[in-house]
Design an enzyme around this catalytic site. Structure first.
Site, PDB file in Angstrom:
ATOM      1  CD  GLU A   1      -2.940   1.181   2.554  1.00  0.00           C
ATOM      2  OE1 GLU A   1      -3.609   2.196   2.550  1.00  0.00           O
ATOM      3  OE2 GLU A   1      -2.565   0.561   3.254  1.00  0.00           O
TER       4      GLU A   1
ATOM      5  CE  LYS B   1      -6.620   0.034   1.565  1.00  0.00           C
ATOM      6  NZ  LYS B   1      -7.128  -0.472   3.007  1.00  0.00           N
TER       7      LYS B   1
END
Length: 294
Positions: free
Chosen positions: A176, A213
């Site tokens: 992420e 992400k």
């Protein structure tokens, strides 16, 4: 690795719920839920109350595998129980929802326009416990604020270095590298980030898979190459502080990108709602995020 869970995450229709607010963000999450700081004393009470909130969400009939593929948990949530079962087991066995674990220890100070992850000093032990608790994958967050080539390279280098250790432990990492939605150079950051991620994906072996992400990109479908890459299980999007309706509209513009929302999922929930009100409010949020994801 559970092949059935792998197939669900890779090919299923739905989204990933983020229930992973940690120590620093827990008071804000509780306050948004209507539990202010004067209603608890100390970390133990605070974490007990936030687990009660998450338990209420997870056990709600609105929180079901019809719409939700997986849920990201905070470490303390993994070690706590719901109805006599560890949270990950409850999710998998009672709900048919794939459990993930947030493993980062927060962000370092900003340098070169980015915030790297703080060192994860107990990574090996955490991954061992994650396997014991039947966790499928992990999540770790960095933040990008400026289109600084050096900084963005450092973020992605660090994410993939840790990601390989997670893969070696038999888990699937959610990488992420969040781009701050308030960055005045958000599109430039995202283009640099995509190129750097592609470089790293090409270096993975055929048996090494990751999830990504990302912040919903300014340019629609910017991340199509990442979504279609053979080493990427799924690409999910964070809400990044956008309200639910705006996050959903932006998400709809990106084919194949699904939600992994936290604040946008729970923003209208309140501790004082009746069960009927709570379930309806959560159900409405789940349905809107699901529709945006498919």
């Amino acid at each position: 690795m559970d092949e059935q869970q792998f197939d669900k995450v890779k090919n299923g229709k739905g989204f990933i719920a983020a229930l992973d607010q940690s120590g620093g963000s827990t008071p804000k999450a509780l306050a948004a839920y209507g539990v202010t700081e004067d209603k608890y004393s100390g970390d133990d009470e605070m974490f007990g109350l936030v687990h009660d909130m998450r338990t209420r969400i997870i056990t709600s009939p609105a929180f079901s595998s019809d719409r939700i593929l997986g849920a990201i948990l905070f470490e303390q949530t993994m070690d706590r129980e719901i109805e006599g079962m560890y949270t990950a087991d409850y999710l998998a066995e009672k709900k048919g929802i794939v459990p993930f674990l947030k493993i980062d220890k927060g962000l370092a100070d900003e340098k070169n326009g980015v915030q790297l992850m703080k060192p994860i000093t107990d990574l090996e032990e955490t991954l061992k416990r994650a396997n014991e608790r039947h966790i499928f994958g992990t999540k770790m967050r960095s933040v990008i604020k400026e289109p600084n080539e050096q900084g963005i390279k450092e973020v992605v280098d660090q994410q993939f270095e840790v990601g390989r250790q997670i893969i070696a432990a038999g888990l699937v990492p959610i990488i992420e590298p969040e781009v701050d939605i308030n960055s005045t150079s958000k599109p430039a950051c995202e283009t640099m980030l995509k190129d750097e991620i592609l470089n790293h994906l090409e270096q993975l072996n055929e048996d090494e898979n990751v999830m990504l992400k990302v912040t919903i990109p300014t340019e629609a479908n910017l991340y199509r190459e990442l979504i279609e890459h053979p080493r990427v299980v799924r690409v999910v999007a964070l809400s990044g502080g956008y309200p639910t309706d705006i996050a959903n509209e932006k998400l709809k513009e990106n084919d194949g990108l699904i939600a992994s929302f936290s604040r946008a999922l729970s923003q209208d929930l309140n501790a004082n709602q009746s069960e009927e009100e709570f379930n309806k409010t959560l159900g409405d949020a789940v349905e809107s995020i699901y529709e945006a994801s498919i």
